[in-house]
Design a protein around this motif. Structure first.
Motif, PDB file in Angstrom:
ATOM      1  N   LEU A   1      36.166  69.041 -34.426  1.00  0.00           N
ATOM      2  CA  LEU A   1      35.312  67.980 -34.093  1.00  0.00           C
ATOM      3  C   LEU A   1      34.998  67.526 -35.872  1.00  0.00           C
ATOM      4  CD1 LEU A   1      33.216  66.211 -31.595  1.00  0.00           C
ATOM      5  CD2 LEU A   1      31.473  68.009 -32.876  1.00  0.00           C
ATOM      6  N   ALA A   2      35.093  66.776 -36.121  1.00  0.00           N
ATOM      7  CA  ALA A   2      34.714  66.280 -37.147  1.00  0.00           C
ATOM      8  C   ALA A   2      33.411  65.948 -37.102  1.00  0.00           C
ATOM      9  CB  ALA A   2      35.777  65.351 -37.884  1.00  0.00           C
ATOM     10  N   CYS A   3      33.287  66.204 -38.654  1.00  0.00           N
ATOM     11  CA  CYS A   3      31.611  65.458 -38.918  1.00  0.00           C
ATOM     12  C   CYS A   3      31.312  65.905 -40.428  1.00  0.00           C
ATOM     13  CB  CYS A   3      30.914  67.052 -38.357  1.00  0.00           C
ATOM     14  SG  CYS A   3      30.921  67.575 -36.256  1.00  0.00           S
ATOM     15  N   SER A   4      30.478  65.248 -40.331  1.00  0.00           N
ATOM     16  CA  SER A   4      29.668  64.762 -42.126  1.00  0.00           C
ATOM     17  C   SER A   4      27.917  65.113 -41.465  1.00  0.00           C
ATOM     18  CB  SER A   4      29.413  63.103 -42.571  1.00  0.00           C
ATOM     19  OG  SER A   4      29.097  62.903 -43.241  1.00  0.00           O
ATOM     20  N   GLY A   5      28.285  66.583 -42.265  1.00  0.00           N
ATOM     21  CA  GLY A   5      26.970  67.424 -41.902  1.00  0.00           C
ATOM     22  C   GLY A   5      26.939  67.902 -41.110  1.00  0.00           C
ATOM     23  N   LYS A   6      26.249  68.359 -40.516  1.00  0.00           N
ATOM     24  CA  LYS A   6      26.281  69.256 -39.391  1.00  0.00           C
ATOM     25  C   LYS A   6      26.589  68.795 -37.890  1.00  0.00           C
ATOM     26  CE  LYS A   6      22.984  73.219 -41.353  1.00  0.00           C
ATOM     27  NZ  LYS A   6      21.628  73.756 -40.796  1.00  0.00           N
TER      28      LYS A   6
ATOM     29  N   VAL B   1      32.228  62.168 -37.259  1.00  0.00           N
ATOM     30  CA  VAL B   1      32.591  61.051 -37.908  1.00  0.00           C
ATOM     31  C   VAL B   1      34.230  60.266 -37.964  1.00  0.00           C
ATOM     32  CG1 VAL B   1      33.447  62.487 -40.205  1.00  0.00           C
ATOM     33  CG2 VAL B   1      33.245  60.399 -40.631  1.00  0.00           C
ATOM     34  N   ASP B   2      34.502  59.466 -38.671  1.00  0.00           N
ATOM     35  CA  ASP B   2      36.037  58.720 -37.705  1.00  0.00           C
ATOM     36  C   ASP B   2      36.536  58.989 -38.801  1.00  0.00           C
ATOM     37  OD1 ASP B   2      38.023  57.684 -37.229  1.00  0.00           O
ATOM     38  OD2 ASP B   2      37.304  56.130 -36.343  1.00  0.00           O
ATOM     39  N   ILE B   3      37.542  59.607 -39.668  1.00  0.00           N
ATOM     40  CA  ILE B   3      38.030  59.750 -40.574  1.00  0.00           C
ATOM     41  C   ILE B   3      39.579  58.613 -39.955  1.00  0.00           C
ATOM     42  CG2 ILE B   3      37.959  61.909 -40.889  1.00  0.00           C
ATOM     43  CD1 ILE B   3      40.419  63.259 -39.593  1.00  0.00           C
ATOM     44  N   SER B   4      40.183  58.235 -38.922  1.00  0.00           N
ATOM     45  CA  SER B   4      41.197  57.099 -38.819  1.00  0.00           C
ATOM     46  C   SER B   4      41.516  56.526 -40.183  1.00  0.00           C
ATOM     47  CB  SER B   4      41.069  56.627 -37.301  1.00  0.00           C
ATOM     48  OG  SER B   4      40.179  55.457 -38.136  1.00  0.00           O
ATOM     49  N   ASP B   5      39.998  56.158 -40.818  1.00  0.00           N
ATOM     50  CA  ASP B   5      40.316  54.481 -42.120  1.00  0.00           C
ATOM     51  C   ASP B   5      41.127  55.355 -43.770  1.00  0.00           C
ATOM     52  OD1 ASP B   5      39.692  51.897 -43.254  1.00  0.00           O
ATOM     53  OD2 ASP B   5      38.370  53.213 -44.052  1.00  0.00           O
ATOM     54  N   LEU B   6      40.210  56.091 -43.714  1.00  0.00           N
ATOM     55  CA  LEU B   6      40.808  57.828 -44.809  1.00  0.00           C
ATOM     56  C   LEU B   6      42.922  57.423 -44.936  1.00  0.00           C
ATOM     57  CD1 LEU B   6      40.237  58.911 -47.542  1.00  0.00           C
ATOM     58  CD2 LEU B   6      39.524  60.238 -46.183  1.00  0.00           C
ATOM     59  N   LEU B   7      42.630  58.301 -42.855  1.00  0.00           N
ATOM     60  CA  LEU B   7      43.979  58.623 -43.249  1.00  0.00           C
ATOM     61  C   LEU B   7      44.673  56.842 -43.023  1.00  0.00           C
ATOM     62  CD1 LEU B   7      43.702  60.054 -39.833  1.00  0.00           C
ATOM     63  CD2 LEU B   7      43.954  61.101 -42.452  1.00  0.00           C
ATOM     64  N   PHE B   8      44.932  55.568 -43.074  1.00  0.00           N
ATOM     65  CA  PHE B   8      45.621  55.043 -43.893  1.00  0.00           C
ATOM     66  C   PHE B   8      45.117  54.922 -44.923  1.00  0.00           C
ATOM     67  CE2 PHE B   8      45.259  54.021 -38.951  1.00  0.00           C
ATOM     68  CZ  PHE B   8      46.639  54.203 -38.545  1.00  0.00           C
ATOM     69  N   ARG B   9      44.697  54.485 -45.073  1.00  0.00           N
ATOM     70  CA  ARG B   9      44.261  54.634 -46.988  1.00  0.00           C
ATOM     71  C   ARG B   9      44.840  55.610 -47.441  1.00  0.00           C
ATOM     72  NH1 ARG B   9      38.517  54.420 -48.679  1.00  0.00           N
ATOM     73  NH2 ARG B   9      38.658  52.990 -50.647  1.00  0.00           N
TER      74      ARG B   9
ATOM     75  N   PHE C   1      44.301  62.602 -34.004  1.00  0.00           N
ATOM     76  CA  PHE C   1      43.073  62.198 -34.755  1.00  0.00           C
ATOM     77  C   PHE C   1      42.565  61.620 -33.367  1.00  0.00           C
ATOM     78  CE2 PHE C   1      39.109  60.122 -35.997  1.00  0.00           C
ATOM     79  CZ  PHE C   1      38.341  61.581 -36.038  1.00  0.00           C
ATOM     80  N   ASP C   2      41.718  61.594 -32.027  1.00  0.00           N
ATOM     81  CA  ASP C   2      40.792  61.221 -31.426  1.00  0.00           C
ATOM     82  C   ASP C   2      40.130  60.160 -31.972  1.00  0.00           C
ATOM     83  OD1 ASP C   2      39.429  60.252 -29.634  1.00  0.00           O
ATOM     84  OD2 ASP C   2      39.959  61.840 -28.234  1.00  0.00           O
ATOM     85  N   THR C   3      39.690  58.628 -32.150  1.00  0.00           N
ATOM     86  CA  THR C   3      39.025  58.058 -32.956  1.00  0.00           C
ATOM     87  C   THR C   3      37.627  57.599 -32.043  1.00  0.00           C
ATOM     88  OG1 THR C   3      39.293  55.976 -32.193  1.00  0.00           O
ATOM     89  CG2 THR C   3      40.717  57.296 -34.632  1.00  0.00           C
ATOM     90  N   GLN C   4      38.099  57.699 -30.938  1.00  0.00           N
ATOM     91  CA  GLN C   4      36.917  57.401 -29.690  1.00  0.00           C
ATOM     92  C   GLN C   4      35.910  59.046 -29.882  1.00  0.00           C
ATOM     93  OE1 GLN C   4      37.973  57.155 -25.557  1.00  0.00           O
ATOM     94  NE2 GLN C   4      36.088  56.535 -25.115  1.00  0.00           N
ATOM     95  N   ASN C   5      36.467  60.385 -30.224  1.00  0.00           N
ATOM     96  CA  ASN C   5      35.492  61.842 -29.896  1.00  0.00           C
ATOM     97  C   ASN C   5      35.339  62.294 -30.494  1.00  0.00           C
ATOM     98  OD1 ASN C   5      35.600  61.340 -26.548  1.00  0.00           O
ATOM     99  ND2 ASN C   5      37.799  61.686 -26.922  1.00  0.00           N
ATOM    100  N   CYS C   6      36.287  61.503 -31.847  1.00  0.00           N
ATOM    101  CA  CYS C   6      36.405  62.180 -33.810  1.00  0.00           C
ATOM    102  C   CYS C   6      36.686  63.602 -33.444  1.00  0.00           C
ATOM    103  CB  CYS C   6      34.618  62.280 -34.156  1.00  0.00           C
ATOM    104  SG  CYS C   6      34.774  60.259 -33.887  1.00  0.00           S
TER     105      CYS C   6
ATOM    106  N   LEU D   1      40.056  66.638 -33.749  1.00  0.00           N
ATOM    107  CA  LEU D   1      41.423  66.775 -34.558  1.00  0.00           C
ATOM    108  C   LEU D   1      41.514  67.666 -33.605  1.00  0.00           C
ATOM    109  CD1 LEU D   1      43.181  65.851 -36.930  1.00  0.00           C
ATOM    110  CD2 LEU D   1      41.660  67.776 -38.434  1.00  0.00           C
ATOM    111  N   PHE D   2      43.233  67.127 -33.913  1.00  0.00           N
ATOM    112  CA  PHE D   2      43.974  67.687 -32.694  1.00  0.00           C
ATOM    113  C   PHE D   2      45.036  68.537 -33.375  1.00  0.00           C
ATOM    114  CE2 PHE D   2      47.602  68.298 -29.015  1.00  0.00           C
ATOM    115  CZ  PHE D   2      46.698  69.353 -28.069  1.00  0.00           C
TER     116      PHE D   2
END
Length: 322
Positions: free
Chosen positions: A14-19, A23-31, A114-119, A121-122
């Motif tokens: 699970l991708a998290c910002s803080g505890k 967080v959705d990391i897809s935008d960073l991936l494409f950048r 990366f599943d953006t709906q559930n945040c 990472l598989f």
């Protein structure tokens, strides 16, 4: 042709910002994917790491009908080793250099969805490739390079609730058994190195090519369990970084219950798949590297439709265990 299979393990984080904030990391991936190849490299553990490919996966009408907001983003990463490599054959002592050009590398790769709906990472888990901690470090370093600002990211493993609930109740740890190689020890974070103490320093002195099996047990003479806080930290560290261990077993009990043994390697929610690892070339069987496109397609199938050995998709199992 000789048939040979390679069993590959896949896990969810699970991708998290803080505890707790996802967080959705897809935008960073494409950048990152828009950066020149030379600017996508980050040095991790003394080895260059690069993201090679990012793409949004096409979903069929059935999935979109069930999950209208579903987006899956696939990405592929490589560790680029350029140290001297030699090859040999079974029952032959001689070594032959594997000659690499200046711009050629031994690629140790990993595929992720990366599943953006559930945040979620598989992740494909490879022993020699990046761990989830390595992926997290790469992404945070690339965020600094692109935007010149820090990025809080944690990749928290999705635990199998049945195993995790038992581990959380252990109040009397009696034995910890760990097996790992020197290359794995070098990747330990500071808390676990402190837990190993001088044993770890001795191991470092032996150098490359050494394997170690370490058993820590509570002395029967004093009949005292391990320090609870330190043990909890070690369990968490091992659970988060199991790719560096070939074995991680803990023996303990809760209250007056008998001592039980728990496998920390398999404590996380996971699924597996067997890929063919050979092909026939001119009548000769050759070993092959797993094709990233094939891995991607299998991961998509496992995640959306049916996990190996389960009657439901891995995504459904993840949601149940979050």
């Amino acid at each position: 042709m000789v048939s040979k299979k390679q069993l590959v393990k896949f896990e969810a984080y699970l991708a998290c910002s803080g505890k707790r904030n996802v967080v959705d990391i897809s935008d960073l991936l494409f950048r990152i994917s828009k950066q020149p190849y030379s600017k996508r490299e980050v040095g991790l553990y003394g080895t260059p790491v690069r993201m090679d490919k990012v793409e949004e996966l096409t979903l069929d009408d059935e999935i979109l009908k069930r999950y209208p907001d579903m987006r899956l983003v696939y990405f592929h990463m490589c560790k680029l080793r350029d140290d001297g490599i030699a090859t040999t054959k079974q029952n032959i002592d001689e070594l032959s250099d594997l000659n690499l050009e200046v711009d050629e590398y031994i690629a140790e790769d990993i595929s992720c969805i990366f599943d953006t709906q559930n945040c979620v990472l598989f992740v494909q888990r490879n022993f020699h490739s990046l761990s989830p901690t390595g992926i997290k470090t790469y992404l945070t370093e690339m965020k600094k390079k692109i935007d010149d600002e820090s990025f809080s990211l944690e990749l928290n493993p999705v635990q199998d609730k049945e195993i995790a609930s038992k581990l959380m109740k252990i109040d009397d740890v009696r034995k910890l058994e760990l097996s790992f190689a020197h290359s794995g020890y070098k990747q330990f974070d500071i808390p676990l190195k402190k837990y190993l103490g001088s044993i770890g320093e001795i191991f470092e002195n032996f150098g490359e090519g050494v394997n170690l099996t370490l058993t820590l047990s509570a002395g029967s003479k004093w009949n005292k369990p391990f320090n609870k806080e330190n043990t909890a930290n070690a369990i968490q560290q091992i659970s988060d970084e199991n790719s560096i261990f070939s074995k991680a077993l803990i023996s303990g009990k809760t209250g007056s219950m008998p001592v039980e043994k728990y496998d920390l390697i398999n404590g996380k929610l996971q699924t597996k798949y067997s890929f063919s690892s050979v092909k026939e070339v001119s009548g000769t069987t050759k070993k092959i590297h797993l094709n990233p496109d094939s891995v991607r397609d299998v991961m998509k199938e496992l995640y959306l439709y049916r996990a190996t050995g389960a009657s439901k998709s891995f995504m459904e199992l993840v949601i149940e265990n979050l």
